[in-house]
Structures are given as structure tokens and as C-alpha cells.
Design a protein around this motif. Structure first.
Motif, PDB file in Angstrom:
ATOM      1  N   GLY A 176       0.821  -1.207   0.000  1.00 30.38           N
ATOM      2  CA  GLY A 176       0.000   0.000   0.000  1.00 30.38           C
ATOM      3  C   GLY A 176       0.852   1.253   0.000  1.00 30.38           C
ATOM      4  O   GLY A 176       0.554   2.224  -0.692  1.00 30.38           O
ATOM      5  N   VAL A 177       1.950   1.239   0.766  1.00 28.71           N
ATOM      6  CA  VAL A 177       2.864   2.379   0.799  1.00 28.71           C
ATOM      7  C   VAL A 177       3.548   2.537  -0.551  1.00 28.71           C
ATOM      8  O   VAL A 177       3.708   3.652  -1.058  1.00 28.71           O
ATOM      9  CB  VAL A 177       3.906   2.208   1.923  1.00 28.71           C
ATOM     10  CG1 VAL A 177       4.954   3.319   1.863  1.00 28.71           C
ATOM     11  CG2 VAL A 177       3.225   2.206   3.289  1.00 28.71           C
ATOM     12  N   GLU A 178       3.936   1.413  -1.153  1.00 27.13           N
ATOM     13  CA  GLU A 178       4.589   1.487  -2.457  1.00 27.13           C
ATOM     14  C   GLU A 178       3.637   2.076  -3.499  1.00 27.13           C
ATOM     15  O   GLU A 178       4.058   2.843  -4.372  1.00 27.13           O
ATOM     16  CB  GLU A 178       5.060   0.101  -2.886  1.00 27.13           C
ATOM     17  CG  GLU A 178       5.879   0.131  -4.167  1.00 27.13           C
ATOM     18  CD  GLU A 178       6.601  -1.175  -4.417  1.00 27.13           C
ATOM     19  OE1 GLU A 178       6.885  -1.463  -5.591  1.00 27.13           O
ATOM     20  OE2 GLU A 178       6.880  -1.891  -3.446  1.00 27.13           O
ATOM     21  N   GLN A 182       4.184   5.428  -5.821  1.00 28.05           N
ATOM     22  CA  GLN A 182       3.931   5.461  -7.256  1.00 28.05           C
ATOM     23  C   GLN A 182       2.970   6.600  -7.608  1.00 28.05           C
ATOM     24  O   GLN A 182       3.176   7.337  -8.579  1.00 28.05           O
ATOM     25  CB  GLN A 182       3.335   4.123  -7.694  1.00 28.05           C
ATOM     26  CG  GLN A 182       2.990   4.027  -9.176  1.00 28.05           C
ATOM     27  CD  GLN A 182       4.203   3.700 -10.027  1.00 28.05           C
ATOM     28  OE1 GLN A 182       5.230   3.306  -9.478  1.00 28.05           O
ATOM     29  NE2 GLN A 182       4.087   3.876 -11.322  1.00 28.05           N
ATOM     30  N   LEU A 183       1.921   6.757  -6.809  1.00 30.30           N
ATOM     31  CA  LEU A 183       0.957   7.828  -7.045  1.00 30.30           C
ATOM     32  C   LEU A 183       1.597   9.200  -6.889  1.00 30.30           C
ATOM     33  O   LEU A 183       1.262  10.142  -7.612  1.00 30.30           O
ATOM     34  CB  LEU A 183      -0.223   7.686  -6.072  1.00 30.30           C
ATOM     35  CG  LEU A 183      -1.173   6.514  -6.337  1.00 30.30           C
ATOM     36  CD1 LEU A 183      -2.187   6.395  -5.204  1.00 30.30           C
ATOM     37  CD2 LEU A 183      -1.889   6.690  -7.669  1.00 30.30           C
ATOM     38  N   SER A 232       9.280  -1.176  -9.595  1.00 32.81           N
ATOM     39  CA  SER A 232       8.574  -0.079  -8.955  1.00 32.81           C
ATOM     40  C   SER A 232       9.541   1.029  -8.595  1.00 32.81           C
ATOM     41  O   SER A 232      10.748   0.810  -8.488  1.00 32.81           O
ATOM     42  CB  SER A 232       7.900  -0.580  -7.672  1.00 32.81           C
ATOM     43  OG  SER A 232       8.883  -0.884  -6.714  1.00 32.81           O
ATOM     44  N   PRO A 233       9.038   2.259  -8.367  1.00 35.59           N
ATOM     45  CA  PRO A 233       9.916   3.354  -7.962  1.00 35.59           C
ATOM     46  C   PRO A 233      10.592   3.097  -6.635  1.00 35.59           C
ATOM     47  O   PRO A 233      11.699   3.547  -6.388  1.00 35.59           O
ATOM     48  CB  PRO A 233       8.962   4.563  -7.891  1.00 35.59           C
ATOM     49  CG  PRO A 233       7.606   3.975  -7.726  1.00 35.59           C
ATOM     50  CD  PRO A 233       7.652   2.683  -8.507  1.00 35.59           C
ATOM     51  N   LEU A 234       9.923   2.335  -5.755  1.00 28.72           N
ATOM     52  CA  LEU A 234      10.539   2.009  -4.475  1.00 28.72           C
ATOM     53  C   LEU A 234      11.727   1.084  -4.685  1.00 28.72           C
ATOM     54  O   LEU A 234      12.794   1.275  -4.112  1.00 28.72           O
ATOM     55  CB  LEU A 234       9.500   1.348  -3.560  1.00 28.72           C
ATOM     56  CG  LEU A 234       9.979   0.944  -2.160  1.00 28.72           C
ATOM     57  CD1 LEU A 234      10.557   2.147  -1.440  1.00 28.72           C
ATOM     58  CD2 LEU A 234       8.839   0.340  -1.370  1.00 28.72           C
TER      59      LEU A 234
END
Length: 242
Positions: A176-178, A182-183, A232-234
Motif C-alpha cells: 500500500g505504501v509502495e 507510485q501515485l 517499482s519506484p521504491l
């Protein structure tokens, strides 16, 4: 003196979280910190000063990772901005206890001028630390901003990230944090696409499409971490982080 301030401010934060600021006594903080009541009064003089010290420490903990990225010179401006977004929204900054404690202090800012002053100064310090990075990103895109535009754009960036930070603190899953990270990247990118002025939203005079300033979705080297399916960006930030 610092050796006394830190453990005492930590205990003050803990007691403030458990009981509320006004219900927390100096004696209770002293007992939790393992020091005498007189020692606390000697260093802090009054309970109000102890509360302010605890609030400052809370802000330091929330913004520590973000400030490290803002002072980093590693990578391109776009990569640094991506890492800054991740640092702002990822753990340990996005902790429910941090949010709860922050809200406890902020709720007093309307009635306590000392807390209000710390809130205002801490936000100003963070914003000013962010402005050089925002300016560098637009400079790298060939769209330099005026000083006023940099200031206003930075305010917009923090407004977006502040809202996502609250959501991240309330979220109970890493995925959810990831998603929120992204958002955050997507939101900032879409705000400045097509050559729009980041503050007014107006397209540039010749209506030509320019690359989005938030190209930080691109990873280091030739590998691209775009918004299309892929790392992902994370994950990208962790691969290319400091």
C-alpha cells in the motif's frame, strides 16, 4: 546538555503520545527518562520548553530521511527527486506512531505560540531545503524557473507529499505504501506535462510538448523505471539510493 535533552525529549514524546501533552507531568517524564525532576527543570526551566524540545525531535525523526536526500549530491536532479519522494513516504517516516504524535503536537499550535513557531520554522526549513532540488530539476529540463516559481512549485510538491504521507502512515501494508509512492511520482509528473507552467498550469506560448520535469521515474544508467509495468519506484530507489 545534549545527553540530557535527547532521552528526556524521547520520554516526553512517549508520554505525550500515551496521555496527551497537557496531561503529561514533568515528574512522569523524569521517571520514564531515569533522571531527577530537578535535572529536567534545570535544563528545560519549564514544561513548555520540554514540550517544544519533544516536538522538535519529532519533526527531526519524520524528516531525517528526506533531509538526507535533499543534501545529497549523488545522481541527477531527477534521480535525487525520486529518492526524496521515496524517503518522504516510505518507512521510517511513514509510521502511524509518528503521525499520531505529530497530530498531537499540531493540535496545540492554535493555542500555543511556541509550538506554532516551531511548526512554521520547521516547514520553512524543509521547504527551503527542497527549493534547490526543484530548481535543479527544471533547469535540467531546460525550463528554468524564477525564484517565485520555485517557491510556489515547492509548496505544491510538499502539499501533495504531505497528503500522501498521512495516507502512508495510516496504511498497514508495504504494498500500500509502495502504491502511494507510485501515485506521488505520477501526480507530480502529470502536473507538469506538456510544457505546463508548474504553478499556473498554462501551456508554454508555442504550445510545444516538452519532456515532463519529473523524469525521475527513470533509473540510473540506461534502464528506465517508467510508469509502465516494470520495477517499482521504491525498488528503483533502493537500487540506486545512497
Amino acid at each position: 546538555m545534549a545527553s540530557v535533552h535527547r532521552p528526556v525529549s524521547i520520554r516526553m514524546r512517549q508520554r505525550g503520545h500515551e496521555l496527551g501533552i497537557q496531561a503529561t507531568s514533568v515528574r512522569a517524564v523524569a521517571a520514564r527518562a531515569g533522571v531527577s525532576n530537578g535535572l529536567i527543570r534545570h535544563h528545560f526551566d519549564a514544561k513548555a520548553n520540554l514540550i517544544v524540545a519533544a516536538y522538535r525531535r519529532t519533526i527531526e525523526l519524520i524528516t531525517a530521511a528526506s533531509m538526507r536526500e535533499l543534501t545529497s549530491t549523488e545522481g541527477t536532479p531527477h534521480e535525487r527527486l525520486r529518492r526524496f519522494i521515496v524517503a518522504t513516504l516510505d518507512a521510517p517516516a511513514s509510521d502511524y506512531r509518528m503521525l499520531s504524535l505529530w497530530a498531537t503536537f499540531v493540535s496545540q499550535s492554535r493555542v500555543d505560540p511556541l509550538i506554532a513557531a516551531v511548526r512554521d520554522q520547521s516547514y520553512l526549513d524543509l521547504r527551503r531545503a527542497t527549493e534547490p532540488l526543484i530548481a535543479a530539476v527544471f533547469e535540467a529540463e531546460g525550463r528554468p524557473l524564477s525564484a517565485g516559481e520555485v517557491e510556489n512549485t515547492t509548496i505544491i510538491v510538499h502539499a501533495v507529499l504531505d497528503g500522501l504521507w498521512i495516507e502512508a502512515c495510516l496504511n498497514e501494508t508495504p504494498s500500500g505504501v509502495e502504491k502511494l509512492i507510485q501515485l506521488g511520482i505520477t501526480r507530480l509528473q502529470s502536473s507538469w506535462m506538456s510544457g505546463c507552467n508548474p504553478v499556473t498550469g498554462w501551456v508554454n506560448a508555442n504550445n510545444t510538448r516538452r519532456s515532463a520535469p519529473i523524469a525521475m521515474v527513470q533509473g540510473a544508467g540506461k534502464r528506465s523505471h517508467s510508469l509502465r509495468p516494470g520495477p517499482s519506484p521504491l525498488q528503483a530507489a533502493r537500487e540506486t539510493g545512497p
